[in-house]
Design an enzyme around this catalytic site. Structure first.
Site, mmCIF file in Angstrom:
data_model
loop_
_atom_site.group_PDB
_atom_site.id
_atom_site.type_symbol
_atom_site.label_atom_id
_atom_site.label_comp_id
_atom_site.label_asym_id
_atom_site.label_seq_id
_atom_site.Cartn_x
_atom_site.Cartn_y
_atom_site.Cartn_z
ATOM 1 N N ASP A 1 -7.578 38.673 -42.890
ATOM 2 C CA ASP A 1 -7.793 39.988 -43.242
ATOM 3 C C ASP A 1 -8.821 40.485 -42.373
ATOM 4 O O ASP A 1 -9.689 39.760 -41.758
ATOM 5 C CB ASP A 1 -8.322 40.494 -44.732
ATOM 6 N N SER A 2 -8.920 41.847 -42.038
ATOM 7 C CA SER A 2 -9.782 42.225 -41.029
ATOM 8 C C SER A 2 -11.159 42.567 -41.783
ATOM 9 O O SER A 2 -12.240 42.634 -40.991
ATOM 10 C CB SER A 2 -9.409 43.425 -40.164
ATOM 11 N N ASN B 1 -7.994 40.881 -36.812
ATOM 12 C CA ASN B 1 -6.966 41.622 -36.726
ATOM 13 C C ASN B 1 -5.621 40.651 -36.837
ATOM 14 O O ASN B 1 -5.641 40.051 -35.921
ATOM 15 C CB ASN B 1 -7.252 42.396 -35.358
ATOM 16 N N ASP C 1 1.370 42.091 -46.317
ATOM 17 C CA ASP C 1 1.103 43.103 -47.346
ATOM 18 C C ASP C 1 -0.024 44.112 -46.876
ATOM 19 O O ASP C 1 -0.965 44.217 -46.976
ATOM 20 C CB ASP C 1 0.496 42.621 -48.637
ATOM 21 N N CYS D 1 3.350 49.599 -48.766
ATOM 22 C CA CYS D 1 2.831 50.652 -50.011
ATOM 23 C C CYS D 1 2.735 51.996 -49.483
ATOM 24 O O CYS D 1 2.024 52.918 -49.883
ATOM 25 C CB CYS D 1 1.475 50.197 -50.483
HETATM 26 N N1 SAH Z 1 -2.437 41.611 -50.348
HETATM 27 C C1 SAH Z 1 -3.765 42.078 -50.893
HETATM 28 C C2 SAH Z 1 -3.771 43.478 -50.790
HETATM 29 C C3 SAH Z 1 -3.887 44.016 -49.209
HETATM 30 S S1 SAH Z 1 -4.441 45.639 -48.949
HETATM 31 C C4 SAH Z 1 -3.750 41.549 -52.362
HETATM 32 O O1 SAH Z 1 -2.753 41.037 -52.631
HETATM 33 O O2 SAH Z 1 -4.694 42.041 -53.173
HETATM 34 C C5 SAH Z 1 -4.487 45.732 -47.284
HETATM 35 C C6 SAH Z 1 -5.424 44.928 -46.626
HETATM 36 O O3 SAH Z 1 -5.308 44.811 -45.149
HETATM 37 C C7 SAH Z 1 -6.969 45.250 -46.539
HETATM 38 O O4 SAH Z 1 -7.674 44.297 -47.027
HETATM 39 C C8 SAH Z 1 -7.691 45.596 -45.260
HETATM 40 O O5 SAH Z 1 -8.770 45.089 -44.921
HETATM 41 C C9 SAH Z 1 -6.625 44.751 -44.371
HETATM 42 N N2 SAH Z 1 -6.239 45.272 -43.170
HETATM 43 C C10 SAH Z 1 -6.344 46.358 -42.762
HETATM 44 N N3 SAH Z 1 -5.937 46.404 -41.389
HETATM 45 C C11 SAH Z 1 -5.936 45.114 -41.027
HETATM 46 C C12 SAH Z 1 -5.600 44.532 -39.710
HETATM 47 N N4 SAH Z 1 -5.170 45.211 -38.586
HETATM 48 N N5 SAH Z 1 -5.474 43.335 -39.611
HETATM 49 C C13 SAH Z 1 -6.079 42.464 -40.717
HETATM 50 N N6 SAH Z 1 -6.180 43.060 -41.918
HETATM 51 C C14 SAH Z 1 -5.890 44.387 -42.001
#
Ligand code: SAH
Length: 405
Positions: free
Chosen positions: A258-259, A286, A307, A347
């Site tokens: 996660d970023s 990222n 996700d 989503c």
């Molecule tokens: N799978 C999680 C919910 C994901 S929400 C669960 O089950 O609870 C989306 C997530 O993507 C957020 O935590 C956000 O920080 C992350 N995110 C957004 N852009 C991103 C990127 N470019 N690289 C990695 N993570 C990212």
């Protein structure tokens, strides 16, 4: 607003809407846009509750008005109701009964009220044990904030209600953000929840949105049940949901990415809380870049979970969002050996099921992969979907197997 003058809300101002607006309401939608307003009395304020009629005088119900927002009216009832505490209580009670009817009467973590999907536009309430997390996103709901708080206390007897009324929605309604404890013990901001035997610490102050993503509950179960013995990549892991469910289902190892540094720290804590620290590794990066690097280094996983966050909230961003789904799924597929599984979600409200599938089709072609459907998911019962209102049907989820060619 006078609460007790006249029966059936007859004191409420009357707003008439266009034929097109009337058709929309009849088709089951609850949003009326500004250009479908016809006769609106002067002197109304954002958040006023009004009676709605067709141009010919047919009663269509009760709505919250906000001419500052693109969505000028949000229908709260197809009847002319009396706004106030009794109505709030009725709606919250209906939301509770709806969940109980689906067998969710005593879940310690669930969404108690989901905005339009529970006929309470702009009100979101999540329960995390005895802590409630609240969002009020419309001026119409803001009007009854006190009644909402009192009803929540009487229905659920929480130790804390924490308000997270933040984000772009409030700006569109012309309201400042509000964040902080609003009832009960301000010293606690965390709660340990348990869903399907898996424990998470939810921090309603620092956690994402209301504290934790409850909408992926059923989809996490699908992943758990496909994970035994597998290596898993949990892409966009946030506080760790999918990866930790995978470990509960017997995954041999999880790499979670996660970023957000906060998310990775919280996810690591949650993995440890369930005794999985030696099979869980987190990386704050990222994901687009990280997937490219993993692929270049020849790394593979038996199961890749993707996700991503909503890629757009505006119509103009739709094309970019579709491109995002194509890219991220192509990259995810590049880490799968033949027979590997891609569990992928969307989503983004503005990208519907068929558009999302189209993006997956392009991603599969880019990755030279033939995909076979393994499972279809969706939202759990505490996130109701209204057929007449596609916006409530925002969460898409499917698992695909990459076939040997
Ligand atoms: N799978 C999680 C919910 C994901 S929400 C669960 O089950 O609870 C989306 C997530 O993507 C957020 O935590 C956000 O920080 C992350 N995110 C957004 N852009 C991103 C990127 N470019 N690289 C990695 N993570 C990212």
């Amino acid at each position: 607003m006078p609460a007790e003058s006249g029966p059936h809300g007859s004191h409420m101002p009357l707003v008439r809407i266009s034929r097109r607006g009337e058709e929309r309401v009849n088709a089951g939608h609850v949003w009326i846009f500004g250009d479908d307003l016809r006769e609106t009395p002067s002197g109304l304020s954002p958040g006023d509750w009004v009676r709605v009629e067709s141009r010919s005088g047919l009663p269509l119900g009760t709505a919250m008005l906000n001419t500052h927002s693109r969505i000028a009216l949000r229908i709260v009832s197809r009847e002319v109701i009396e706004p106030g505490r009794a109505f709030i209580a009725r709606r919250l009670g209906e939301a509770r009964a709806r969940r109980a009817a689906a067998g969710w009467d005593d879940e310690n973590a669930m969404r108690l009220c989901f905005s339009e999907a529970d006929a309470m536009p702009g009100l979101i309430v999540d329960r995390f044990g005895d802590v409630l997390s609240l969002q009020i996103l419309t001026a119409g709901m803001e009007r009854y904030r006190q009644e909402i708080l009192e009803e929540l206390v009487s229905l659920y007897a929480p130790r804390l209600i924490y308000e997270r009324s933040e984000g772009g929605a409030r700006k569109h309604e012309g309201m400042p953000e509000r964040k902080g404890p609003v009832f009960g013990d301000a010293a606690i901001a965390t709660s340990v929840i348990e869903t399907d035997g898996v424990r998470f610490l939810v921090d309603v102050e620092k956690g994402p949105k209301t504290g934790f993503f409850l909408d992926q509950r059923s989809n996490r179960r699908i992943v758990r049940d496909l994970s035994a013995g597998k290596t898993v990549l949990d892409g966009f892991c946030s506080t760790g949901g999918f990866g930790i469910y995978a470990l509960a289902g017997g995954a041999s190892g999880v790499l979670a990415i996660d970023s957000s540094d906060y998310a990775i720290g919280a996810a690591r804590d949650n993995a440890a809380r369930n005794g999985f620290e030696d099979r869980w590794e987190g990386r704050s990066a990222n994901l687009f870049q990280e997937l490219r690097q993993l692929s270049a280094s020849g790394r593979t996983f038996d199961l890749v979970v993707l996700d991503p966050p909503a890629f757009t909230k505006a119509r103009e961003g739709r094309e970019g969002a579709v491109r995002g789904y194509r890219d991220v799924n192509r990259l995810g597929l590049s880490l799968l050996p033949p027979g590997g599984l891609l569990a992928t979600a969307s989503c983004t409200q503005l990208v519907d099921l068929s558009t999302w599938k189209e993006a997956l089709r392009f991603a599969a072609a880019d990755a030279r992969a033939d995909l076979e459907l393994v499972a279809v998911g969706g939202p759990p019962p505490d996130h109701p979907v209204l057929l007449g209102m596609p916006e409530t049907d925002y969460l898409k989820f499917a698992v695909w197997r990459k076939r040997r060619r």
